[in-house]
Write a protein that holds these residues in place. Structure first.
Motif, short mmCIF file in Angstrom:
data_model
loop_
_atom_site.label_atom_id
_atom_site.label_comp_id
_atom_site.label_asym_id
_atom_site.label_seq_id
_atom_site.Cartn_x
_atom_site.Cartn_y
_atom_site.Cartn_z
N UNK A 243 0.99 -1.25 -0.15
CA UNK A 243 -0.13 0.11 0.02
C UNK A 243 0.83 1.24 -0.09
N UNK A 244 0.42 2.28 -0.54
CA UNK A 244 0.94 3.80 -0.67
C UNK A 244 -0.22 4.61 -0.36
N UNK A 245 0.02 5.30 0.76
CA UNK A 245 -0.97 6.37 1.39
C UNK A 245 -2.13 5.68 1.38
N UNK A 246 -2.40 4.30 2.09
CA UNK A 246 -3.48 3.98 2.07
C UNK A 246 -4.27 3.31 1.00
N UNK A 247 -3.66 3.20 -0.19
CA UNK A 247 -4.23 2.68 -1.15
C UNK A 247 -3.29 1.46 -1.78
N UNK A 248 -4.02 0.40 -2.15
CA UNK A 248 -3.44 -0.75 -2.50
C UNK A 248 -2.67 -0.56 -4.00
N UNK B 35 10.06 -2.96 9.38
CA UNK B 35 10.42 -1.73 8.94
C UNK B 35 9.46 -1.13 7.70
N UNK B 36 8.78 -2.20 7.18
CA UNK B 36 7.60 -1.99 6.17
C UNK B 36 6.42 -2.31 6.74
N UNK B 37 6.02 -2.75 7.99
CA UNK B 37 4.77 -3.30 8.27
C UNK B 37 3.78 -2.11 8.48
N UNK B 38 2.77 -2.23 7.68
CA UNK B 38 1.83 -1.25 7.68
C UNK B 38 0.62 -1.37 8.54
N UNK B 39 0.69 -2.39 9.55
CA UNK B 39 -0.29 -2.86 10.59
C UNK B 39 0.28 -2.62 11.82
N UNK B 40 1.15 -2.60 12.09
CA UNK B 40 1.91 -2.66 13.29
C UNK B 40 1.18 -1.53 14.48
N UNK C 285 -7.45 -3.54 14.16
CA UNK C 285 -7.89 -3.96 13.12
C UNK C 285 -8.99 -5.17 13.24
N UNK C 286 -9.56 -5.28 12.09
CA UNK C 286 -10.61 -6.61 12.28
C UNK C 286 -10.12 -7.83 11.38
N UNK C 287 -9.99 -8.82 11.81
CA UNK C 287 -9.46 -9.92 11.01
C UNK C 287 -10.65 -10.81 10.71
N UNK C 288 -10.85 -11.23 9.46
CA UNK C 288 -11.93 -11.97 9.14
C UNK C 288 -11.39 -13.41 9.10
N UNK C 289 -12.11 -14.57 9.97
CA UNK C 289 -11.85 -15.84 9.79
C UNK C 289 -13.04 -16.73 9.48
N UNK C 290 -12.79 -17.76 9.00
CA UNK C 290 -13.85 -18.78 8.68
C UNK C 290 -15.01 -18.86 9.57
N UNK C 291 -14.71 -18.72 10.97
CA UNK C 291 -15.64 -18.91 11.85
C UNK C 291 -15.98 -17.42 12.55
N UNK C 292 -15.68 -16.23 12.07
CA UNK C 292 -16.25 -14.98 12.45
C UNK C 292 -15.02 -14.24 12.49
N UNK D 115 -10.64 -4.76 7.98
CA UNK D 115 -10.61 -3.32 7.97
C UNK D 115 -9.73 -2.86 9.13
N UNK D 116 -8.96 -1.60 8.93
CA UNK D 116 -8.19 -1.09 9.97
C UNK D 116 -9.12 0.01 10.74
N UNK D 117 -8.98 0.06 12.15
CA UNK D 117 -9.90 1.05 12.62
C UNK D 117 -9.29 2.52 12.65
#
Length: 248
Positions: free
Chosen positions: A105-110, A196-201, A205-212, A245-247
């Motif tokens: 991602x760059x500036x929040x865009x893929x 050094x590149x991690x956009x999420x650290x 966030x909300x992680x989608x899993x098979x069970x919810x 999604x990232x909150x």
């Protein structure tokens, strides 16, 4: 796209094809060496994770599939998308960040996506096909509609057109090097480069899993490439899932 010099690597070019992943897989099954790449100007049935399609106006994106023959144990190969993410992010203009497990991602865009498909032939060693799709020279009007991250391109991020052939050579060579490092020592020594590149650290966030869905704060990744999520005060590793999604 300008012609790609097939030396020193094995490069297979197609003006158009349904998917470079399928061609690269067939070539690998026929014995193509590690580093073989299939590159095209346009895919008519490109695919991403979870059955998504990858669309591209002809002549605007950089799309290739790379044959990897990793020498690590099968249990370690879940980190391959992150190894590829490091390699690509370190060579793209615009200072992209890596969003676990397979987006840049760059500036929040893929700006780019990675699709790793592992293959275990009945009569040969396992291999992986690393699919790379980079929005290189798309204009704002050409960007695809997405169901998660909004799309962007290197041209939009930097204000300059990209020489796709030159970028392919640079990215593929760096992918060679990063995969060699992974083969030698596994993913753990690459962790500082990923961090050094991690956009999420540090982000909620909300992680989608098979069970919810699971909600928590990202705490980086571990030596196996698993996402570390702090949930109710407990650090939990996740080897699969999708960031819905990232909150913040």
């Amino acid at each position: 796209m300008d012609p790609v010099d097939p030396q020193p690597r094995n490069v297979i070019t197609r003006a158009s094809c349904p998917s470079t992943q399928d061609i690269a897989r067939d070539e690998a099954l026929a014995g193509a060496p590690a580093g073989t790449a299939v590159i095209t100007d346009h895919q008519t049935a490109g695919r991403g994770r979870r059955g998504r399609t990858w669309t591209d106006p002809p002549g605007t994106a950089l799309m290739f599939s790379y044959v990897a023959r990793p020498r690590r144990a099968l249990a370690e190969l879940g980190a391959l998308p992150l190894v590829a993410g490091i390699a690509i992010a370190e060579r793209l203009p615009g200072r992209p960040r890596v969003r676990w497990p397979n987006d840049l991602v760059v500036d929040g865009g893929k700006v780019a996506g990675i699709l790793v498909e592992a293959v275990t032939p009945p009569d040969g060693d396992p291999f992986a096909i690393i699919g790379v799709g980079i929005n290189a020279n798309l204009t704002a009007e050409q960007l695809p509609t997405t169901d998660r991250l909004p799309a962007t391109s290197l041209r939009i991020a930097t204000g300059e057109e990209v020489d796709r052939a030159a970028l392919f050579h640079e990215v593929a060579a760096h992918l060679d090097a990063c995969l060699a490092a992974f083969d030698a020592d596994g993913f753990a020594p690459l962790l500082p480069r990923y961090a050094a590149l991690d956009d999420l650290a540090g982000r909620a966030l909300e992680l989608r899993l098979p069970d919810g869905p699971v909600r928590g704060a990202a705490r980086g990744v571990d030596g196996g490439g698993r996402l570390l999520l702090e949930v109710d005060g407990e650090i939990r590793p996740f080897s699969a899932g999708e960031v819905e999604r990232v909150v913040d």
